[in-house]
Design an enzyme around this catalytic site. Structure first.
Site, mmCIF file in Angstrom:
data_model
loop_
_atom_site.group_PDB
_atom_site.id
_atom_site.type_symbol
_atom_site.label_atom_id
_atom_site.label_comp_id
_atom_site.label_asym_id
_atom_site.label_seq_id
_atom_site.Cartn_x
_atom_site.Cartn_y
_atom_site.Cartn_z
ATOM 1 N N THR A 102 54.058 -14.256 -24.340
ATOM 2 C CA THR A 102 53.668 -14.910 -23.917
ATOM 3 C C THR A 102 52.582 -15.444 -23.920
ATOM 4 O OG1 THR A 102 52.045 -14.413 -21.449
ATOM 5 C CG2 THR A 102 51.676 -12.478 -23.575
ATOM 6 N N TYR A 126 48.115 -6.527 -20.993
ATOM 7 C CA TYR A 126 49.204 -7.131 -20.824
ATOM 8 C C TYR A 126 49.083 -8.307 -22.420
ATOM 9 C CZ TYR A 126 52.734 -10.427 -20.691
ATOM 10 O OH TYR A 126 53.589 -11.002 -20.231
#
Length: 315
Positions: A102, A126
């Site tokens: 990501t 995250y």
């Protein structure tokens, strides 16, 4: 991805715990197994039984604000389960591994577009959980005969142009999906989180990539590894950013619906701007996007939401 692999003549096994997915999304031509990627006994058996030569690892929790509230849950699901999956891959001698990473690994970058060599300083659990998996991949590839491609996704959006599948998870947080739901009447409106960012209109800027172009990047990465390519990390984006308000306007224009929009406070963990430096993926994989257009992305997302509404909800 499964549709693309089957279309390329691949033999596909899907492992999913269905915590956010749907069994109906997996075509009959693929073998489906319900379970967790962190279950080493199950994964080891699958790798042995099906002579797997490549793992494409998509499983993970992805909602940034949720990771701030539940960091240990995110480290458990994203990092610990990835460690177990990697251990099984090494044990079974799987040579190729493709990982969904990501842009959140960059945190709040000093400049945009963001190159793969930019400083890695995630600002959410995250992002940290994904970066930890990248680190494990790099260390594992140095110690064992495993090569990998980590694809750092920017903002994935849209749906299958043929209408076969699209994002169906309830309580979605992705902007284009949420705005499309509002446009077709599946929700009353949408909230814009923060209008005081250091961007042209004060809202966050993101690089939106069509899910079909992203899927083709994975197929290109698989071919690259099978052809002897070395382990690498690549951004997946178009190199162009749109603000939240620009996206909302695009959804209103394409749908013809002026749905309610409410401006509210910032959410934790949202950097002002994330735009991909996209040169390396073109050079390394020969990847060429075919759906690099915001209105096209929005149009496919809207078509999928209309499909879901006609069926009475997510499926």
């Amino acid at each position: 991805m499964v549709l693309e692999l089957l279309g390329a003549g691949e033999d596909v096994v899907v492992l999913d715990n269905l915590s956010t997915g749907f069994r109906s999304a997996v075509p009959d031509a693929a073998r489906f197994v319900e379970g967790n990627v962190g279950d080493m006994e199950l994964v080891g058996q699958l790798l042995h039984d099906h002579s797997i030569d490549a793992i494409l690892h998509f499983a993970g929790s992805i909602v940034v604000p949720d990771s701030v509230i539940d960091p240990l849950g995110y480290y458990g699901n994203n990092t610990c389960n990835s460690r177990n999956l990697l251990a099984c891959a090494v044990e079974a001698g799987v040579p190729h591994f493709i990982f969904s990473s990501t842009a959140a690994v960059y945190g709040e970058p000093d400049k945009t577009p963001i190159g793969e060599d930019s400083q890695l300083q995630p600002i959410s659990p995250y992002g940290s959980s994904k970066l930890m998996t990248e680190t494990m991949l790099a260390d594992t590839a140095r110690a064992h005969p495993l090569r990998y491609v980590a694809l750092r996704y920017f903002n994935v959006a849209g749906a299958d142009p043929q209408g076969r599948t699209g994002q169906s998870t309830p309580r979605a947080t992705h902007l284009i999906k949420v705005a499309s739901e509002a446009a077709v009447g599946l929700r009353h409106g949408l909230d814009v989180y923060g209008t005081d960012y250091p961007t042209p209109d004060g809202t966050c800027v993101r690089d939106y990539i069509h899910v079909t172009d992203l899927v083709r990047a994975h197929l290109d990465a698989l071919r690259y590894l099978r052809d002897g390519g070395q382990s690498t990390v690549l951004n997946c984006g178009y190199g162009k950013g749109f603000s939240v308000l620009e996206v909302v306007d695009a959804v209103k224009q394409v749908s013809g619906v002026d749905f309610p929009v409410k401006k509210v406070d910032r959410r934790p963990g949202d950097p002002p701007a994330l735009v991909a430096g996209a040169g390396r993926i073109h050079e390394v994989l020969g990847w060429e996007p075919k759906l690099n257009d915001l209105d096209t992305i929005v149009g496919h997302a809207l078509a999928w939401e209309r499909h879901l509404k006609a069926k009475g909800g997510a499926s």
